[in-house]
Design an enzyme around this catalytic site. Structure first.
Site, PDB file in Angstrom:
ATOM      1  N   ALA A   3       0.832  -1.210   0.000  1.00 14.23           N
ATOM      2  CA  ALA A   3       0.000   0.000   0.000  1.00 14.23           C
ATOM      3  C   ALA A   3       0.870   1.265   0.000  1.00 14.23           C
ATOM      4  O   ALA A   3       2.099   1.196   0.031  1.00 14.23           O
ATOM      5  CB  ALA A   3      -0.928  -0.028   1.198  1.00 14.23           C
ATOM      6  N   HIS A   4       0.213   2.405  -0.002  1.00 14.48           N
ATOM      7  CA  HIS A   4       0.926   3.688  -0.099  1.00 14.48           C
ATOM      8  C   HIS A   4       1.850   3.928   1.096  1.00 14.48           C
ATOM      9  O   HIS A   4       1.515   3.616   2.222  1.00 14.48           O
ATOM     10  CB  HIS A   4      -0.013   4.880  -0.279  1.00 14.48           C
ATOM     11  CG  HIS A   4      -1.223   4.911   0.585  1.00 14.48           C
ATOM     12  ND1 HIS A   4      -2.196   5.858   0.408  1.00 14.48           N
ATOM     13  CD2 HIS A   4      -1.642   4.128   1.604  1.00 14.48           C
ATOM     14  CE1 HIS A   4      -3.149   5.650   1.295  1.00 14.48           C
ATOM     15  NE2 HIS A   4      -2.846   4.621   2.014  1.00 14.48           N
ATOM     16  N   ASN A   5       3.004   4.476   0.790  1.00 14.66           N
ATOM     17  CA  ASN A   5       3.992   4.890   1.790  1.00 14.66           C
ATOM     18  C   ASN A   5       4.614   3.724   2.558  1.00 14.66           C
ATOM     19  O   ASN A   5       5.264   3.941   3.580  1.00 14.66           O
ATOM     20  CB  ASN A   5       3.386   5.901   2.780  1.00 14.66           C
ATOM     21  CG  ASN A   5       3.082   7.231   2.116  1.00 14.66           C
ATOM     22  OD1 ASN A   5       1.999   7.415   1.565  1.00 14.66           O
ATOM     23  ND2 ASN A   5       4.048   8.128   2.100  1.00 14.66           N
TER      24      ASN A   5
END
Lengths: 344, 344, 344
Positions: free
Chosen positions: C241-243
């Site tokens: 997922a993001h980051n």
């Protein structure tokens, strides 16, 4: 690209406190921002960072009162988070400027049609009778099967596949490689142990404002339609089987799978890697925690569940706690047995 | 498209009881059918619906005796379900008419070859030495690597990828975005904690009548072949690792993963989101319930398992029941301890 | 293609013991090898096979002393496994010869640039400002968005998608259909229960020597970058997922999902179908068993965990053992209760 704090203030209707000529070249979180970057303060938990941040400017609320001197220029806005999000949107638009026009080679069947301001990327394919609304963005390598319909301003990222007959609403975002309308997994067992394919002749209908993650799969119905209602958000690698129905404004996190004919209510929140068996009804507003297994319908609205199979959230947490104490429990049973024995 | 009941009766060798001129424009389930639709009655559980259905016509068995007056025209057939399935197949064929011919632009290496009546969609790619049987349908954007072979009448939906050397049997259906022949996940740990890739030089062999779901992945073998035998049905987003072997006529539901070198028997049924560790042997006819974790070989045929790690099905259900009673058990242990203490 | 044992010996600096003119046409495992095949003996567990193998030749260590007569010709090498791996690499190269040049039609934006010896397959797409190093292989149907950068000798298999702004290091292998840089799953809930999309303006950065499996998804950061460091190996259908940040030389098996902003250390080993919740920190060298659910940060290095939620590995095994004894425990509690009652 650089903007002065004064220019940014004009974009978000903010008042400047400090040097308005400071130049900003990046947006960043307050705890990670460096010189030349703009950040924001909305959650009070992050207030301490405003005294140490290296950000050149920070968006704060109109009533923020600093407790110590600040090095950053302040932009005072009605709703700092909303103002920052607006800047993110502008940045996102600059990152991927709105494409339009038709790149070649690409394939448009003779009777396919589209509205104004569409983008048809190279190697994209529009089947017979396809209808695209205005402003639809069909990125390179997208396949849209015969008689599909796509509503205004929907974006199809590279290599999306819409099988024939799929209908997609307005303002949707379909991420790279999602597959909408593949055959449901339906086979009739024959007496000799082999299987006969049951034709899947239904369609998939996505409402308005739906987002579908990368490489997610939504199967077509056996008969009728697999339906994803308005505003639903589906994460990457999710699987929705044939004849599933997802109620409006529900969110489903990555790698979750929902088996055939299950109907999920509105405003539900489904965590990642959840499995939901087929033919269930889940009430509105239900929350299912990550990795849960749902094997029973849920008729009461708004409750939270966890576990495989699920229990009410708090009860499952207590069961999990005791699972980790099983050794202790086992020993206490042994101790009791010995104590009783000694008394005989 | 509309057909009269008389025309439909001719297609499925049925006898009409009622008005043969009624027009039908859709097929539907008996409980959902509306005016102008045709349904069927096979499962006695659904008999009550025949007295309330809005369907204009219903296929019933030759010996069906109504208990009350019916509004729908009846079509009496030997096997109502089979007759309805036949109509579904005809509908499916009309939905996606059999394509043939070569769309441009598409890429065929000079020594690729194919039988009569193939379809090579736009933006499809045939590598060197590729051999396609007759009637093979290669939808737009499919990639077929060097020296792959595909049997007669196999359908490759948009954006399927066959890596070099993959062999696919006759009458297979490969759904959009499945990846056949990607490298197995094999790395040799080096003394410094980094990894060296182990070349994956084997292939993948799919038998006849295999169906592979959208975005499923089947890795090539390190040496030899990853094998999926005749009639196997694999759902969306399934992962088969290198050197896995799936016995004939087994079915594997969505998002299941099988690790390297495991051999599954014939006629097995594997639920969704199951994980099976590597190097196991699973006997013929074994059933594994959804979300299970299989960490041990199974030598006895036809048994059912559930849980992570698995137990025999009924035993696992009892363990799960008691998991939900752990709090009660804990309290009863406490009560026993207090009772004993009081006697001291 | 056939080589004599003498030719193979020259390729791997081995000494021949037996007939050097024997012809080899395949590599195989010692227990599966047939006439005309070459195998190797490295793990002593497999020593018995050398007396029964049908392989025409076997690579053994320099100090191997046979206990009975052998039919196979021996090739004595310093490190038999390394020597065999070298032959596998040569075979892999012959299987898919290094392609170069530009196939048409393909799309290169006017300001895209690339080094010498690149391959740009048919139907591949290079956006504006894309920069490819030397020897980069862009297979058919790959999409590389605006301003992406790809390091020297990286291979992108068919239909990989790099969203705009993604940076990929040197010597990486990206398998078919992986999606790098899709939007993070970020939405702000509005008072009416609907959601507003939070723009995802960050990027994804992959280090050198990274391998990403087929159909895996790595989301772009909301702000900043999702980072996968040097030497990381990611299997098929994994979701990052993001980051998220993955430390150097960690390996992640198939179908695992890691939620937003979690940071995994270096040299970690994550099994298949694992779920890790967001915003955690996992120390270097941690091992997580398949199907585990990680819901807490791990600060101590090198430990192994298992279960959902996780416990230390051995403790979880004991809990699982007792889970399977819950029925026995329940009965023993009942017996204790009856015994106490009888004494009253």
């Amino acid at each position: 690209m650089k903007l002065s704090v004064a220019q940014i203030a004009a974009l978000i209707q903010a008042d400047v406190e400090g040097d308005p000529s400071v130049e900003i070249h990046h947006l960043a979180k307050i705890e990670e921002a460096e010189h030349g970057m703009l950040s924001f303060l909305a959650n009070p938990k992050y207030t301490p960072y405003i005294y140490t941040t290296k950000a050149s400017a920070v968006i704060v609320s109109r009533d923020f009162v600093p407790q110590s001197p600040l090095s950053a220029t302040l932009l005072r806005a009605e709703d700092p988070y909303r103002a920052f999000t607006r800047l993110l949107e502008l940045a996102a638009e600059m990152l991927s400027p709105r494409k339009s026009g038709i790149e070649q080679p690409s394939h448009q069947s003779e009777d396919a049609s589209w509205g104004e301001d569409v983008y048809l990327g190279a190697f994209s394919y529009l089947g017979k009778g396809v209808k695209l609304g205005k402003g639809v963005k069909v990125h390179p390598g997208v396949y849209i099967g015969d008689h599909c319909e796509v509503g205004d301003h929907t974006v199809l990222y590279p290599q999306v596949v819409l099988y024939p007959g799929v209908r997609v609403g307005k303002g949707c975002i379909l991420h790279a490689g999602c597959r909408i309308g593949s055959d449901g997994f339906g086979f009739a067992p024959l007496p000799d142990g082999t299987y006969q394919k049951i034709p899947q002749t239904g369609i998939v209908v996505l409402g308005d404002g739906v987002e579908v993650g990368a490489n997610a799969c939504i199967d077509r119905a056996t008969l009728g339609a697999t339906e994803v209602k308005d505003g639903v958000k589906i994460d990457n690698l999710v699987q929705l089987a044939h004849n599933v129905e997802i109620g409006a404004h529900s969110v489903i996190a990555a790698q979750t799978g929902i088996a055939g004919s299950t109907r999920l209510g509105k405003y539900c929140m489904i965590g990642g890697q959840v499995g939901i068996v087929g033919h269930l009804r889940i009430a509105d507003g239900v929350k299912i925690d990550a990795q849960s297994g749902v094997n029973t319908s849920i008729s009461e609205k708004g409750l939270a569940f966890r576990g495989s199979p699920i229990q009410p959230f708090q009860r499952q947490l207590r069961s999990e706690l005791l699972f980790r104490k099983l050794e202790e429990m086992y020993k206490r049973i042994q101790t009791l047995e010995k104590a009783l024995e000694q008394r005989d």
